[in-house]
Scaffold this motif. Structure first.
Motif, mmCIF file in Angstrom:
data_model
loop_
_atom_site.group_PDB
_atom_site.id
_atom_site.type_symbol
_atom_site.label_atom_id
_atom_site.label_comp_id
_atom_site.label_asym_id
_atom_site.label_seq_id
_atom_site.Cartn_x
_atom_site.Cartn_y
_atom_site.Cartn_z
ATOM 1 N N ASP A 173 -16.162 -26.364 1.515
ATOM 2 C CA ASP A 173 -17.484 -26.943 1.735
ATOM 3 C C ASP A 173 -18.326 -25.993 2.589
ATOM 4 O O ASP A 173 -18.174 -25.931 3.813
ATOM 5 C CB ASP A 173 -17.339 -28.298 2.433
ATOM 6 C CG ASP A 173 -18.668 -29.024 2.553
ATOM 7 O OD1 ASP A 173 -19.636 -28.639 1.870
ATOM 8 O OD2 ASP A 173 -18.746 -29.979 3.358
ATOM 9 N N SER A 230 -5.720 -25.532 4.637
ATOM 10 C CA SER A 230 -7.123 -25.490 5.069
ATOM 11 C C SER A 230 -8.037 -24.801 4.060
ATOM 12 O O SER A 230 -9.254 -24.859 4.201
ATOM 13 C CB SER A 230 -7.238 -24.792 6.431
ATOM 14 O OG SER A 230 -6.729 -23.475 6.359
ATOM 15 N N TYR A 253 -11.062 -24.967 8.926
ATOM 16 C CA TYR A 253 -10.362 -26.249 9.019
ATOM 17 C C TYR A 253 -10.757 -27.121 7.842
ATOM 18 O O TYR A 253 -11.939 -27.424 7.635
ATOM 19 C CB TYR A 253 -10.693 -26.988 10.316
ATOM 20 C CG TYR A 253 -10.026 -28.351 10.385
ATOM 21 C CD1 TYR A 253 -8.668 -28.465 10.694
ATOM 22 C CD2 TYR A 253 -10.735 -29.517 10.097
ATOM 23 C CE1 TYR A 253 -8.048 -29.692 10.724
ATOM 24 C CE2 TYR A 253 -10.114 -30.750 10.134
ATOM 25 C CZ TYR A 253 -8.766 -30.841 10.450
ATOM 26 O OH TYR A 253 -8.133 -32.070 10.458
ATOM 27 N N CYS A 254 -9.766 -27.494 7.048
ATOM 28 C CA CYS A 254 -9.966 -28.447 5.957
ATOM 29 C C CYS A 254 -11.135 -28.048 5.058
ATOM 30 O O CYS A 254 -11.952 -28.880 4.667
ATOM 31 C CB CYS A 254 -10.171 -29.843 6.529
ATOM 32 S SG CYS A 254 -9.943 -31.172 5.334
ATOM 33 N N GLN A 269 -13.733 -26.110 5.749
ATOM 34 C CA GLN A 269 -14.994 -25.821 6.428
ATOM 35 C C GLN A 269 -14.781 -24.728 7.467
ATOM 36 O O GLN A 269 -13.774 -24.732 8.179
ATOM 37 C CB GLN A 269 -15.547 -27.070 7.124
ATOM 38 C CG GLN A 269 -16.011 -28.169 6.186
ATOM 39 C CD GLN A 269 -16.539 -29.381 6.935
ATOM 40 O OE1 GLN A 269 -16.142 -29.649 8.065
ATOM 41 N NE2 GLN A 269 -17.434 -30.124 6.310
ATOM 42 N N PRO A 298 -6.375 -34.015 6.775
ATOM 43 C CA PRO A 298 -6.560 -35.040 5.735
ATOM 44 C C PRO A 298 -6.361 -34.477 4.335
ATOM 45 O O PRO A 298 -6.493 -33.269 4.110
ATOM 46 C CB PRO A 298 -8.006 -35.497 5.956
ATOM 47 C CG PRO A 298 -8.682 -34.326 6.592
ATOM 48 C CD PRO A 298 -7.641 -33.677 7.452
ATOM 49 N N LEU A 314 -11.213 -37.324 2.541
ATOM 50 C CA LEU A 314 -11.880 -36.470 3.520
ATOM 51 C C LEU A 314 -12.814 -37.297 4.398
ATOM 52 O O LEU A 314 -13.521 -38.178 3.914
ATOM 53 C CB LEU A 314 -12.685 -35.381 2.802
ATOM 54 C CG LEU A 314 -11.864 -34.340 2.033
ATOM 55 C CD1 LEU A 314 -12.780 -33.432 1.226
ATOM 56 C CD2 LEU A 314 -11.013 -33.521 2.987
ATOM 57 N N PRO A 315 -12.836 -37.028 5.702
ATOM 58 C CA PRO A 315 -13.744 -37.757 6.595
ATOM 59 C C PRO A 315 -15.201 -37.419 6.293
ATOM 60 O O PRO A 315 -15.516 -36.346 5.762
ATOM 61 C CB PRO A 315 -13.344 -37.253 7.991
ATOM 62 C CG PRO A 315 -12.020 -36.590 7.833
ATOM 63 C CD PRO A 315 -11.982 -36.088 6.428
ATOM 64 N N CYS A 354 -18.225 -34.107 10.071
ATOM 65 C CA CYS A 354 -17.279 -33.106 10.560
ATOM 66 C C CYS A 354 -15.868 -33.547 10.187
ATOM 67 O O CYS A 354 -15.422 -34.631 10.562
ATOM 68 C CB CYS A 354 -17.404 -32.925 12.068
ATOM 69 S SG CYS A 354 -16.201 -31.756 12.754
ATOM 70 N N ARG A 355 -15.143 -32.708 9.470
ATOM 71 C CA ARG A 355 -13.832 -33.097 8.975
ATOM 72 C C ARG A 355 -12.770 -33.161 10.069
ATOM 73 O O ARG A 355 -11.703 -33.740 9.872
ATOM 74 C CB ARG A 355 -13.394 -32.142 7.862
ATOM 75 C CG ARG A 355 -14.294 -32.229 6.631
ATOM 76 C CD ARG A 355 -13.817 -31.369 5.484
ATOM 77 N NE ARG A 355 -14.657 -31.558 4.302
ATOM 78 C CZ ARG A 355 -14.463 -30.959 3.125
ATOM 79 N NH1 ARG A 355 -13.468 -30.108 2.975
ATOM 80 N NH2 ARG A 355 -15.279 -31.186 2.118
ATOM 81 N N VAL A 377 -22.629 -33.841 9.147
ATOM 82 C CA VAL A 377 -22.072 -32.493 9.064
ATOM 83 C C VAL A 377 -22.813 -31.584 10.050
ATOM 84 O O VAL A 377 -24.039 -31.478 9.991
ATOM 85 C CB VAL A 377 -22.209 -31.917 7.631
ATOM 86 C CG1 VAL A 377 -21.676 -30.487 7.584
ATOM 87 C CG2 VAL A 377 -21.461 -32.798 6.641
#
Length: 338
Positions: free
Chosen positions: A24, A44, A234-235, A237, A284, A289-290, A293-294, A309
């Motif tokens: 993302d 990630s 991270y994840c 991003q 996650p 996904l949250p 901010c993930r 975000v």
């Protein structure tokens, strides 16, 4: 102008019922002669970024970017043939699993000799060229630390140890004398002596040939010993990016600090038998996904604003994506100038 320029790279994966953003708006650059580390937990998206750069994304996935350029050329707008030419001579890749990346039906020496570009050989009779190929191949094996080359030249990938196979992959990557080497966790499963040898080799090539390196790893000790700059992922991003020494000394993002704190070697006054530092929870899954901010559900500084975000903010050459940085960006600006 940077060699590699990635701006807001997004990759959406088809899960069968819905598309999810595995990457993302990821951004990073690699300059000539720079060693940039790409860091993050397993899962990630580090290897996915590598696949997006080299064009190994399935056709049914959606890939978009404001910029994905190599020396100013738009990689997304190129044909497959144009992309292969660049990957053949200018960008080389060392993958995580060398055994699965090598041809199981061909001997190691035949694969290494086949990867030598014709332009590097002198014009002449074919037997002279074959002899030259063998000399170049043996020289490369010695350079990457394979001293007893005759013991493994006629072997197949499954017949040798993983670290020897990885050295062959590095030799095949260097044979075309590329301008950028993408090393996707090249020292995984190697013993410390062999790992240090490979790191010294890459650092030496960077110093002598100005070889740019995108070093993908979660080994913070290896990164700190050779990388100039670091991008933390991270994840899917990018959360922080800057010079390695600045990120070690004064991280702005909670995830960067958690990564550094999880490595005991970076904590000078750590008492014996101390508990390892770790963020609560786990990374996650792509289907859950949250929002915003993930890192939010795991972040010790999370607040209600984190459902949005965070925008990327820049302080000189130090960028971060966090609503509530750990330090004042103004203070960080003053420190970076020192």
């Amino acid at each position: 102008m940077p060699l590699l320029d990635v701006k807001n790279l997004t990759v959406e994966i088809d899960t069968g019922s819905v598309f999810v953003k595995a990457l993302d708006k990821v951004s990073l650059t690699v300059e000539t002669g720079e060693i940039r580390a790409l860091v993050g937990e397993s899962g990630s998206g580090k290897s996915l970024i590598v696949r997006a750069i080299i064009g190994a994304i399935p056709d049914h996935w959606i890939i978009t970017a404001d910029r994905l350029t190599w020396k100013g050329q738009n990689l997304l707008g190129m044909s497959n043939e144009q992309r292969r030419i660049i990957m053949r001579r200018e960008i080389a890749v060392v993958f995580q699993d060398p055994t699965s990346s090598l041809d199981p039906s061909a001997t190691l020496i035949s694969q290494l000799e086949e990867s030598i570009p014709e332009e590097l050989l002198d014009k002449g009779m074919f037997w002279h060229r074959n002899k030259q190929r063998r000399q170049i191949a043996v020289g490369l094996m010695h350079k990457v630390g394979i001293k007893n080359h005759e013991a493994c030249m006629q072997r197949y990938p499954h017949e040798i140890a993983a670290d020897i196979a990885q050295k062959f992959m590095i030799a095949m990557a260097l044979v075309s004398e590329p301008e950028l080497l993408i090393a996707d966790d090249p020292t995984r499963s190697m013993e410390s002596t062999t790992k240090n040898q490979i790191l010294r080799l890459l650092s030496g090539l960077n110093e002598t040939r100005k070889l740019a390196i995108l070093f993908v790893s979660h080994d913070l000790l290896a990164i700190s010993s050779m990388a100039h700059t670091m991008t933390v992922l991270y994840c899917g991003q990018t959360v922080e990016s800057g010079k390695v020494k600045h990120l070690h000394r004064r991280p702005l993002h909670p995830y960067t600090k958690a990564l550094l704190d999880s490595a005991p070697s970076f904590q000078i006054n750590l008492p014996p038998k101390s508990h390892l530092v770790a963020l609560p929870g786990t990374i996650p899954t792509l289907k859950h996904l949250p929002i915003g901010c993930r890192l939010g559900p795991r972040c010790p500084n999370a607040r209600k604003e984190c459902v949005k975000v965070p925008e990327q903010k820049m302080v000189h050459q130090h960028s971060y994506s966090c609503h509530f940085p750990l330090h004042s960006p103004v203070d960080d600006d003053l420190e970076n100038k020192q």
